[in-house]
Design an enzyme around this catalytic site. Structure first.
Site, PDB file in Angstrom:
ATOM      1  N   TRP A  99     -21.373  84.665  77.538  1.00 44.40           N
ATOM      2  CA  TRP A  99     -22.066  85.542  76.586  1.00 44.40           C
ATOM      3  C   TRP A  99     -23.332  86.126  77.181  1.00 44.40           C
ATOM      4  CZ3 TRP A  99     -18.736  87.206  73.447  1.00 44.40           C
ATOM      5  CH2 TRP A  99     -17.737  86.370  72.932  1.00 44.40           C
ATOM      6  N   ASP A 166     -30.015  84.555  71.736  1.00 44.42           N
ATOM      7  CA  ASP A 166     -28.700  84.603  71.092  1.00 44.42           C
ATOM      8  C   ASP A 166     -28.395  83.189  70.610  1.00 44.42           C
ATOM      9  OD1 ASP A 166     -26.030  84.646  70.408  1.00 44.42           O
ATOM     10  OD2 ASP A 166     -25.312  85.464  72.320  1.00 44.42           O
ATOM     11  N   LYS A 190     -19.877  81.594  63.232  1.00 43.63           N
ATOM     12  CA  LYS A 190     -19.922  80.239  63.775  1.00 43.63           C
ATOM     13  C   LYS A 190     -20.579  79.230  62.830  1.00 43.63           C
ATOM     14  CE  LYS A 190     -18.697  82.060  67.986  1.00 43.63           C
ATOM     15  NZ  LYS A 190     -19.063  83.134  68.866  1.00 43.63           N
TER      16      LYS A 190
HETATM   17  C1  LIG Z   1     -19.197  84.188  69.700  1.00 49.51           C
HETATM   18  C2  LIG Z   1     -20.422  84.511  70.428  1.00 49.51           C
HETATM   19  C3  LIG Z   1     -20.829  85.846  70.664  1.00 49.51           C
HETATM   20  C4  LIG Z   1     -19.999  87.031  70.258  1.00 49.51           C
HETATM   21  O1  LIG Z   1     -20.066  87.249  68.923  1.00 49.51           O
HETATM   22  P1  LIG Z   1     -19.327  88.510  68.217  1.00 49.51           P
HETATM   23  O2  LIG Z   1     -19.881  88.420  66.839  1.00 49.51           O
HETATM   24  O3  LIG Z   1     -17.866  88.252  68.310  1.00 49.51           O
HETATM   25  O4  LIG Z   1     -19.726  89.739  68.926  1.00 49.51           O
HETATM   26  C5  LIG Z   1     -22.027  86.048  71.319  1.00 49.51           C
HETATM   27  N1  LIG Z   1     -22.779  85.028  71.730  1.00 49.51           N
HETATM   28  C6  LIG Z   1     -22.431  83.736  71.536  1.00 49.51           C
HETATM   29  C7  LIG Z   1     -23.327  82.642  72.015  1.00 49.51           C
HETATM   30  C8  LIG Z   1     -21.236  83.437  70.884  1.00 49.51           C
HETATM   31  O5  LIG Z   1     -20.882  82.160  70.693  1.00 49.51           O
END
Ligand SMILES: *Cc1c(COP(=O)(O)O)cnc(C)c1O
Length: 353
Positions: A99, A166, A190
């Protein structure tokens, strides 16, 4: 059969939340469905306000100059939105996995990016430490939990510049001093709700400093001034996220769920360490409390193990396609009982083998 959902995302949500959200789809406002009423109606405006307030309250950021937004386009859109809004000359990124690699790629479209450190050469199985963050950069970006590799930042640097994080896969899972961060983003699917909305928490005073023109939809200021209602918001995703935040608050907030998450992780990792048939992927000190990644020492046992966990009602245990092996995602709504079921299957395999 009772199911135990270890899926990495979209993932398990509290049962009470799913039930209430389902009911709202059937009848939310005097015979009207949540997904057919106007997002400008009082019924929904209240939901949006409550969701934003609860997010700030749970993070301990109320009245501290932060705004919470519920946007669309997933965390992946934040990779470019962060750069568009904050990147003038150069930014520093910590590269800890798939990511963050994607975040770096997007930001590079706009300007110069410097990787302050990377664990790529070790297959991203640890979190780099002891790196410097240059103070003349625009911002520092990191990923708190690496969903795919199963590593997690246990401490955060004292960045001399705005810190962007993030937190898609561990937001609301552990207590942190969230005032250390200037911008936090997290895809809802998540720890928060269904896919379709992304929580952004931003300190307002870091905005408006870049010289480029920012398209309205990409400008955090647009969404702040319109209360996340510049265009039609994803009402179902926001409502469900609001319900999860309420659920968390009623449980006692982040500190209460952190205790449960620690119990689950301890149980999972002690089995991994004691059972000679399995091997953890991440180095011990950086192990994620959300996603435990592991492999079988003997691939010949794969078929037996896969049959056993499926028969126990377990779902979503396969590792990410880029890593292979297994991944047990233990998000907030996964119960300790589910981890007990998995650990029981793992020790049963040891007895059989
Ligand atoms: C799942 C995830 C993403 C991507 O998320 P989307 O909403 O599908 O764009 C980005 N960063 C992390 C750490 C993730 O676990």
């Amino acid at each position: 059969m009772k199911r135990h959902n270890f899926s990495a995302g979209p993932c398990v949500l509290p049962k009470a939340v799913i039930e209430k959200a389902s009911q709202a789809v059937l009848d939310y406002d005097n015979g009207l469905s949540l997904i057919e009423i106007s997002h400008r109606s009082k019924a929904f405006v209240d939901v949006m306000e409550k969701a934003r307030t609860l997010a700030l309250e749970l993070l301990g950021l109320e009245g501290k100059g932060y705004k919470a937004l519920f946007l669309q386009g997933g965390a992946s859109t934040q990779f470019l939105m962060v750069a568009l809004n904050l990147l003038e000359k150069r930014a520093g990124y910590l590269n800890t996995g798939t990511w963050s690699t994607k975040a770096i790629k997007e930001a590079k479209i706009f300007d110069d990016i410097y990787e302050v450190a990377s664990s790529e050469s070790a297959g991203f199985n640890y979190i780099p430490k002891g790196y410097d963050i240059p103070e003349n950069y625009d911002y520092f970006h990191c990923t708190s939990n690496n969903t795919i590799f199963g590593t997690q930042m246990k401490t955060f640097p004292d960045a001399p510049i705005p810190m962007v994080c993030d937190m898609s896969s561990d937001i609301f899972s552990r207590t942190l001093d969230f005032t250390k961060f200037d911008l936090i983003y997290a895809g809802a699917q998540k720890n928060l709700g269904p896919a379709g909305t992304t929580l952004v928490v931003v300190r307002e005073d870091i905005l408006g400093k870049v010289s480029r023109k920012i398209p309205s939809m990409m400008d955090y200021k647009t969404h702040i001034s319109k209360g996340s209602m510049f265009n039609t918001p994803p009402v179902f995703a926001v409502y469900t996220s609001m319900l999860t935040l309420e659920w968390l608050k009623n449980k006692g907030g982040i500190a209460a769920i952190e205790e449960e998450n620690e119990k689950k992780a301890r149980l999972m990792y002690s089995e991994l360490d004691l059972n000679p048939l399995f091997k953890g992927y991440a180095v011990k000190e950086d192990r994620s409390y959300m996603n435990a990644t592991f492999t079988l020492e003997n691939e010949n046992l794969k078929e037996t193990f896969d049959t056993m966990w499926k028969e126990a009602g377990i779902n979503g245990l396969n590792g990410h396609r880029s890593v292979g092996g297994y991944r047990a995602s233990m998000y907030n709504a996964l119960t300790l009982e589910s981890v007990q079921v998995l650990v029981e299957v793992m020790s049963e395999l040891e007895r059989k083998a």
